[in-house]
Design a protein around this motif. Structure first.
Motif, PDB file in Angstrom:
ATOM      1  N   ILE A   1      -8.264   6.796   1.966  1.00  0.00           N
ATOM      2  CA  ILE A   1      -7.766   5.420   1.929  1.00  0.00           C
ATOM      3  C   ILE A   1      -7.458   4.927   3.336  1.00  0.00           C
ATOM      4  O   ILE A   1      -7.805   3.796   3.719  1.00  0.00           O
ATOM      5  CB  ILE A   1      -6.511   5.335   1.035  1.00  0.00           C
TER       6      ILE A   1
ATOM      7  N   PRO B   1      -5.561  10.247  -0.048  1.00  0.00           N
ATOM      8  CA  PRO B   1      -4.829   9.338   0.856  1.00  0.00           C
ATOM      9  C   PRO B   1      -5.473   9.233   2.231  1.00  0.00           C
ATOM     10  O   PRO B   1      -5.439   8.155   2.850  1.00  0.00           O
ATOM     11  CB  PRO B   1      -3.435   9.973   0.941  1.00  0.00           C
TER      12      PRO B   1
ATOM     13  N   MET C   1       0.830  -1.204   0.000  1.00  0.00           N
ATOM     14  CA  MET C   1       0.000   0.000   0.000  1.00  0.00           C
ATOM     15  C   MET C   1       0.862   1.252   0.000  1.00  0.00           C
ATOM     16  O   MET C   1       0.634   2.195  -0.784  1.00  0.00           O
ATOM     17  CB  MET C   1      -0.917  -0.007   1.224  1.00  0.00           C
TER      18      MET C   1
ATOM     19  N   ALA D   1      -5.556   1.477  -2.175  1.00  0.00           N
ATOM     20  CA  ALA D   1      -4.443   2.210  -2.777  1.00  0.00           C
ATOM     21  C   ALA D   1      -4.277   1.841  -4.240  1.00  0.00           C
ATOM     22  O   ALA D   1      -4.048   2.715  -5.100  1.00  0.00           O
ATOM     23  CB  ALA D   1      -3.154   1.917  -2.008  1.00  0.00           C
TER      24      ALA D   1
ATOM     25  N   SER E   1       6.608  -1.472  -7.084  1.00  0.00           N
ATOM     26  CA  SER E   1       5.897  -1.688  -5.817  1.00  0.00           C
ATOM     27  C   SER E   1       5.965  -3.155  -5.395  1.00  0.00           C
ATOM     28  O   SER E   1       6.214  -3.461  -4.221  1.00  0.00           O
ATOM     29  CB  SER E   1       4.436  -1.255  -5.953  1.00  0.00           C
TER      30      SER E   1
ATOM     31  N   LEU F   1       1.197   4.102  -3.177  1.00  0.00           N
ATOM     32  CA  LEU F   1       0.874   5.517  -2.992  1.00  0.00           C
ATOM     33  C   LEU F   1       2.079   6.410  -3.259  1.00  0.00           C
ATOM     34  O   LEU F   1       1.942   7.537  -3.742  1.00  0.00           O
ATOM     35  CB  LEU F   1       0.350   5.746  -1.570  1.00  0.00           C
TER      36      LEU F   1
ATOM     37  N   GLY G   1      -6.732  -1.878   2.690  1.00  0.00           N
ATOM     38  CA  GLY G   1      -5.843  -0.752   2.418  1.00  0.00           C
ATOM     39  C   GLY G   1      -5.060  -0.925   1.131  1.00  0.00           C
ATOM     40  O   GLY G   1      -4.933   0.023   0.338  1.00  0.00           O
TER      41      GLY G   1
ATOM     42  N   MET H   1       0.058   5.985   5.729  1.00  0.00           N
ATOM     43  CA  MET H   1      -0.072   5.206   4.506  1.00  0.00           C
ATOM     44  C   MET H   1       0.940   4.086   4.432  1.00  0.00           C
ATOM     45  O   MET H   1       0.699   3.057   3.809  1.00  0.00           O
ATOM     46  CB  MET H   1       0.097   6.114   3.283  1.00  0.00           C
ATOM     47  N   ASN H   2       2.111   4.267   5.054  1.00  0.00           N
ATOM     48  CA  ASN H   2       3.202   3.330   4.805  1.00  0.00           C
ATOM     49  C   ASN H   2       3.644   2.580   6.040  1.00  0.00           C
ATOM     50  O   ASN H   2       3.793   1.366   6.024  1.00  0.00           O
ATOM     51  CB  ASN H   2       4.394   4.092   4.191  1.00  0.00           C
TER      52      ASN H   2
ATOM     53  N   ALA I   1      -4.836   4.450  -7.437  1.00  0.00           N
ATOM     54  CA  ALA I   1      -3.832   4.714  -8.468  1.00  0.00           C
ATOM     55  C   ALA I   1      -4.387   4.448  -9.858  1.00  0.00           C
ATOM     56  O   ALA I   1      -4.110   5.188 -10.813  1.00  0.00           O
ATOM     57  CB  ALA I   1      -2.589   3.863  -8.216  1.00  0.00           C
TER      58      ALA I   1
END
Length: 441
Positions: free
Chosen positions: A234, A231, A70, A260, A278, A74, A256, A112-113, A264
């Motif tokens: 999300i 974001p 995810m 994401a 990714s 992003l 999640g 997000m990460n 995208a």
């Protein structure tokens, strides 16, 4: 052989292997395996194998690649860029506004990460050039980006807290909730420091000119606000059902990752290159974490089985006569020392077999201690002379920013983090209130 000698041999052997430049999982796993084979413990030779089997049975680990994927989707699809553009337009008229916006960007990147390195990379590539171009002080902005990236292992979905939960057998949902208030508190303290400092010394963080602000109409601002809120949407889609108990941890991570991915695709940015990068990065980081956890489990089982944990507990409580709080402070100081040459994950897997049983035996809450661990290791991770984040920053910074500038930049932010750590230690409910409220205990 005495318990004390076993503990000394295993720990010193592991540190010696580290100094030779071996990979973390190789050093830990090798020392643990050799100890099990040579120290005459029945069944010790089977521990490394059984730790792998135990690892494969942890269903919660499925969430790890989902969160990593995810975050990379992003980042690689440039959705994170939209966040910074939004902060740039909406906060440019405030003293230090872009630096404050960078901290807010880092909070959202963390949400997000979950990896501090990812926040550092995004901040250095997106925010740093823009801040320097707008005449922000290079020392100020370098410290802002490093401090903001420290939120990555505290704000959920923190990957490091997931690893801590697996090793300490603590509930990851409670750990995530425990990190929210301290993480937002630390971000708020960073923002207050930046605002006050830039009000006193306006040249450190000048506002955007009237001409530059006039380039954006109200319609432009609304459009950027919508793009920047994606974001956040999300994150909410992923976290709200999990907190409400509608989804499990693994299901939340899958939601999640899918959110994401489709975001995208909807934005027209899911190219073959973005998808390939990714997936490759997700595979590489997931495999690294799995090897480290497996090695830590083997080392911890042998270390405890040979009685070394009891030897350390006896050393602190009986021979040195330290109180529980003094022992806790000594443990936190050891993180600061280890942070000069180890990253946060390595510190976790090295000391978790030693410290987690001791923390439980001393009567401290393991969820609260998980928050203390994340804050302390991140302070160690970014303080001179050998903080890991300092060298990452130097590698990504432009030539005009020297290592001396980077060292100087982090000092005030490190002091703010020490204050935040002290507040969480003095007031444990800063970490424990939210999980207690949500889970009803």
């Amino acid at each position: 052989m005495s318990y004390e000698l076993i503990a000394l041999l295993m720990f010193s052997g592991m540190m010696l292997m580290m100094l030779t430049g071996q990979r973390v999982f190789g050093a830990i796993g090798f020392v643990g395996s050799m100890a099990g084979l040579t120290l005459g413990w029945p069944g010790g030779s089977e521990i490394p194998f059984t730790s792998i089997m135990k690892l494969m049975q942890w269903y919660s680990l499925v969430s790890l690649p989902m969160f990593i994927f995810m975050g990379y989707v992003l980042a690689e699809s440039k959705i994170a860029d939209d966040l910074y553009k939004m902060f740039h337009v909406w906060m440019g008229g405030t003293s230090g506004g872009l630096a404050i916006g960078t901290i807010l960007l880092m909070v959202l990147i963390s949400a997000m990460n979950g990896l501090s390195v990812a926040g550092m990379a995004i901040g250095a590539t997106i925010a740093l050039p823009e801040l320097l171009k707008r005449n922000y002080d290079k020392i100020m902005v370098t410290g802002v980006i490093q401090a903001g990236s420290s939120l990555g292992i505290l704000v959920p979905p923190s990957v490091v807290l997931v690893l801590y939960a697996l090793i300490a057998r603590a509930p990851v949902g409670q750990l995530w909730l425990a990190g929210i208030i301290p993480g937002l508190m630390m971000a708020t303290m960073f923002i207050i420091y930046i605002y006050v400092r830039c009000r006193i010394q306006p040249h450190l963080g000048p506002t955007l000119s009237d001409e530059e602000r006039g380039q954006y109409t109200r319609a432009d601002k609304i459009r950027l606000l919508r793009a920047g809120l994606l974001p956040i949407a999300i994150f909410m889609i992923m976290m709200v059902p999990f907190v409400m108990g509608l989804t499990s941890l693994v299901e939340a991570s899958a939601v999640g990752a899918l959110a994401a991915f489709f975001a995208a695709v909807f934005k027209g940015r899911m190219t073959r290159e973005v998808f390939e990068v990714s997936v490759r990065q997700t595979l590489a980081i997931t495999c690294m974490f799995l090897w480290i956890i497996a090695a830590a489990l083997a080392f911890g089982a042998i270390f405890d089985g040979l009685g070394a944990v009891k030897a350390i507990e006896a050393l602190f409580t009986e021979k040195l006569g330290l109180s529980p709080w003094m022992i806790l402070i000594v443990m936190q100081l050891s993180f600061l020392i280890m942070g000069t040459f180890l990253d946060d994950t390595a510190m976790l897997v090295i000391v978790a077999p030693l410290y987690v049983p001791l923390v439980g035996a001393l009567g401290f809450d393991l969820v609260w201690y998980g928050v203390l661990y994340t804050i302390t290791t991140q302070i160690a991770y970014m303080t001179p002379p050998f903080g890991y984040n300092l060298f990452l920053m130097r590698a990504m910074a432009p030539p005009e920013i020297s290592l001396r500038d980077i060292y100087q930049s982090i000092i005030p932010f490190a002091l703010v983090m020490v204050l935040a750590l002290a507040l969480v230690m003095i007031f444990p409910q800063l970490a424990l209130w939210l999980p207690g409220y949500v889970y009803g205990n």
